[in-house]
Design a protein around this motif. Structure first.
Motif, PDB file in Angstrom:
ATOM      1  N   ALA A 112     104.085 -48.646 -82.621  1.00  0.00           N
ATOM      2  CA  ALA A 112     103.545 -47.808 -81.569  1.00  0.00           C
ATOM      3  C   ALA A 112     104.228 -48.045 -80.114  1.00  0.00           C
ATOM      4  O   ALA A 112     104.541 -47.101 -79.427  1.00  0.00           O
ATOM      5  N   ALA A 113     104.870 -49.490 -80.173  1.00  0.00           N
ATOM      6  CA  ALA A 113     105.561 -49.766 -79.025  1.00  0.00           C
ATOM      7  C   ALA A 113     106.905 -48.958 -79.062  1.00  0.00           C
ATOM      8  O   ALA A 113     107.542 -48.512 -78.214  1.00  0.00           O
ATOM      9  N   ALA A 114     107.498 -48.928 -80.300  1.00  0.00           N
ATOM     10  CA  ALA A 114     108.807 -48.154 -80.623  1.00  0.00           C
ATOM     11  C   ALA A 114     108.514 -46.770 -80.121  1.00  0.00           C
ATOM     12  O   ALA A 114     109.439 -46.006 -79.461  1.00  0.00           O
ATOM     13  N   LEU A 115     107.354 -45.941 -80.494  1.00  0.00           N
ATOM     14  CA  LEU A 115     107.111 -44.810 -80.518  1.00  0.00           C
ATOM     15  C   LEU A 115     106.967 -44.326 -78.883  1.00  0.00           C
ATOM     16  O   LEU A 115     107.486 -43.398 -78.372  1.00  0.00           O
ATOM     17  N   ALA A 116     106.318 -45.375 -78.311  1.00  0.00           N
ATOM     18  CA  ALA A 116     106.284 -45.401 -76.668  1.00  0.00           C
ATOM     19  C   ALA A 116     107.378 -45.510 -75.659  1.00  0.00           C
ATOM     20  O   ALA A 116     107.454 -45.313 -74.705  1.00  0.00           O
ATOM     21  N   SER A 117     108.562 -46.004 -76.320  1.00  0.00           N
ATOM     22  CA  SER A 117     109.679 -46.199 -75.676  1.00  0.00           C
ATOM     23  C   SER A 117     110.607 -45.061 -75.305  1.00  0.00           C
ATOM     24  O   SER A 117     110.058 -43.893 -75.819  1.00  0.00           O
ATOM     25  N   ALA A 126     101.134 -46.949 -95.699  1.00  0.00           N
ATOM     26  CA  ALA A 126     102.441 -46.218 -95.648  1.00  0.00           C
ATOM     27  C   ALA A 126     102.826 -44.792 -95.511  1.00  0.00           C
ATOM     28  O   ALA A 126     103.764 -44.367 -94.535  1.00  0.00           O
ATOM     29  N   SER A 127     101.629 -44.256 -96.004  1.00  0.00           N
ATOM     30  CA  SER A 127     101.561 -42.720 -95.696  1.00  0.00           C
ATOM     31  C   SER A 127     101.332 -42.202 -94.270  1.00  0.00           C
ATOM     32  O   SER A 127     102.069 -41.359 -93.791  1.00  0.00           O
ATOM     33  N   ALA A 128     100.502 -43.122 -93.686  1.00  0.00           N
ATOM     34  CA  ALA A 128      99.966 -42.586 -92.412  1.00  0.00           C
ATOM     35  C   ALA A 128     101.133 -43.180 -91.466  1.00  0.00           C
ATOM     36  O   ALA A 128     101.500 -42.365 -90.668  1.00  0.00           O
ATOM     37  N   MET A 129     101.820 -44.208 -91.817  1.00  0.00           N
ATOM     38  CA  MET A 129     103.219 -44.382 -91.074  1.00  0.00           C
ATOM     39  C   MET A 129     104.138 -43.543 -90.900  1.00  0.00           C
ATOM     40  O   MET A 129     104.718 -42.981 -90.211  1.00  0.00           O
ATOM     41  N   ARG A 130     104.477 -42.854 -92.298  1.00  0.00           N
ATOM     42  CA  ARG A 130     105.530 -41.682 -92.515  1.00  0.00           C
ATOM     43  C   ARG A 130     105.109 -40.653 -91.733  1.00  0.00           C
ATOM     44  O   ARG A 130     105.949 -39.953 -91.222  1.00  0.00           O
ATOM     45  N   GLN A 167     103.470 -40.155 -89.163  1.00  0.00           N
ATOM     46  CA  GLN A 167     103.656 -40.485 -87.832  1.00  0.00           C
ATOM     47  C   GLN A 167     105.202 -40.571 -87.150  1.00  0.00           C
ATOM     48  O   GLN A 167     105.522 -39.564 -86.310  1.00  0.00           O
ATOM     49  N   GLN A 168     105.787 -40.882 -88.016  1.00  0.00           N
ATOM     50  CA  GLN A 168     107.137 -40.727 -87.956  1.00  0.00           C
ATOM     51  C   GLN A 168     108.166 -39.441 -88.006  1.00  0.00           C
ATOM     52  O   GLN A 168     108.833 -39.043 -87.205  1.00  0.00           O
ATOM     53  N   ARG A 180     115.732 -44.536 -81.918  1.00  0.00           N
ATOM     54  CA  ARG A 180     116.636 -45.711 -81.999  1.00  0.00           C
ATOM     55  C   ARG A 180     115.759 -47.194 -82.222  1.00  0.00           C
ATOM     56  O   ARG A 180     115.891 -48.017 -83.002  1.00  0.00           O
ATOM     57  N   ALA A 181     114.388 -47.091 -81.486  1.00  0.00           N
ATOM     58  CA  ALA A 181     113.544 -48.337 -81.499  1.00  0.00           C
ATOM     59  C   ALA A 181     113.018 -48.250 -82.849  1.00  0.00           C
ATOM     60  O   ALA A 181     112.724 -49.346 -83.469  1.00  0.00           O
ATOM     61  N   LEU A 182     112.709 -47.075 -83.520  1.00  0.00           N
ATOM     62  CA  LEU A 182     112.294 -47.081 -84.928  1.00  0.00           C
ATOM     63  C   LEU A 182     113.055 -47.645 -85.981  1.00  0.00           C
ATOM     64  O   LEU A 182     112.906 -48.262 -86.722  1.00  0.00           O
TER      65      LEU A 182
END
Lengths: 202, 202
Positions: free
Chosen positions: B85-90, B131-135, B137-138, B95-97
Motif C-alpha cells: 500500500a505504501a509503494a502504491l501510494a508513493s 497472492a491473487s488479490a495482490m496480483r 492490485q498490481q 519502482r517502489a513495487l
C-alpha cells in the motif's frame, strides 16, 4: 528383500552385492517422505520404518540425516543436469532451456530443498555450488547462441537474461503449485515474444 | 506474565484483558520456531514449551497447528499489504513495487509458507487468495500508470509484467539466501533499463 530387514547389516561380502539396490531403495523412500511430509520428517528412523529396513542398515549407508537428504538432492541434481544437457544439445537450446525452467515436475521437492538449504549449511553448499555451475553453463550458452543481438534487442546481458528466465520459470511453477495462475499466460507470451525477436525461426 | 504459565487458562474475565498480549506472544514464538527450525517444528506443544506457556493455553487460542501457522501467515500478509500500500501510494509506485519484490527480509519465512502450502490445503487456500488479490492490485496499477506505453515499449501486458517483476524479484532473494548471486547485478540493470524506458524520470 527380506534379508534387508534382519537385525544387523549383512556380512561385508553380501553388502557389496546388495549395495546399489538397498541404497537406491533408501533414497527412493526418503524422496517420497520429503514429498509427502516435508524434509523435517525425513529422519533415518522414519525412512527405515517406511522402507521396512532396520535403522542400523539405513545408518550404515547414511550416517546422518544430512547424508540422506544430500543423496536425494544429488540424484535430483543429476536428473536436472541430464535435462539441461539435452536442452543445450538440441537445435533450439534457448527455447529448450526456457521449457526446462517452466517444467513443474519437481516443484514440491525444489521448494523443500530451498527451505532446507536456508537452514542447513552442509546442504546449502551443495545446492549453491550446483546452482552456480548451472548458471555459468547457461550464460556461456546465451553468449554463444545470442551474441550481440541480445544486448541490441533487449538491453540485457547473457547473465541478466539467465536470471530473468530462471526466475520467471520458477515463479510460474511455484505459483501454479499454490493455485495462483493469474497473469501466467501473459508472462509466457511476453517471454516468447522476446525469444522470437532474439532467435530466428528455424 | 507468570499467570500465563499456570495450569489452566485464566478465568474468562482475565483472558479478555490479556488476550491480545498472550496471542501476540504465541504468534511471535511460532514465527521464531518456523524461521529457526522450519514449519514442521511449529506444533502447539513446541511453541508452548518455548514460550513458557501451558500447552492448554496455546490450544485455547489456537485449537490446531493449522490455526497457529495461519496466524503467522496472516500477520506476515498484513505486513506485506501495508508495504505494498505504501509503494502504491508513493510518487513512483512501479519502482517502489519493484523494490518491494526485491526485499529480502522475509525470505526464509516465505519459502517455508510456500513449502507448507504445497502440502496443506487449508493453508494453501489462504496463501493463494492473498497472492491473487495482490496480483490483481498490481495489474490495476500497471494499467493506470504505464498504460499504452507498456505494450509499445516491451510487448508485455500489465499482467505479464506483474508476474515477471515478482518472479525476478523473488529469484534474486531466494538465490541470495542460498549464496548464489551470479548474474544478479545484470538482471537488476536489465529490469531497471526497462523501467527507465517505461517511466519518465521525475
Amino acid at each position: 528383500m527380506s534379508a534387508l530387514s534382519s537385525q544387523e547389516p549383512s556380512p561385508k561380502r553380501r553388502i557389496g552385492a546388495e549395495k546399489s539396490e538397498t541404497r537406491a531403495l533408501i533414497v527412493d523412500v526418503t524422496e517420497q517422505v520429503i514429498r509427502e511430509e516435508g524434509y523435517a520428517a525425513a529422519s533415518t528412523r522414519r525412512v527405515a520404518l517406511r522402507a521396512g529396513l532396520n535403522p542400523s542398515l539405513v545408518h550404515y549407508y547414511f550416517p546422518s540425516t544430512d547424508d540422506l537428504l544430500l543423496a536425494v538432492f544429488e540424484r535430483g541434481a543429476a536428473q536436472s543436469d541430464a535435462m539441461i544437457a539435452a536442452a543445450l544439445a538440441s537445435n533450439e537450446p534457448v527455447r529448450a532451456l526456457w521449457q526446462f525452467f517452466r517444467d513443474d515436475s519437481r516443484t514440491a521437492l525444489s521448494v523443500e530443498f530451498i527451505a532446507l538449504a536456508i537452514r542447513r549449511p552442509a546442504i546449502r553448499e551443495q545446492i549453491s555450488a550446483h546452482a552456480s555451475a548451472m548458471r555459468a553453463q547457461q550464460i556461456a550458452l546465451f553468449e554463444r547462441v545470442l551474441g550481440e543481438r541480445l544486448a541490441q534487442a533487449t538491453g540485457c546481458s547473457p547473465a541478466g537474461l539467465s536470471v530473468i528466465l530462471a526466475g520467471v520459470g520458477r515463479a510460474l511453477f511455484m505459483e501454479a503449485a499454490l493455485g495462483v495462475t493469474s497473469g501466467h499466460d501473459e508472462a509466457i507470451q511476453c517471454v516468447e515474444k522476446w525469444l522470437d525477436a532474439l532467435i530466428p525461426s528455424p
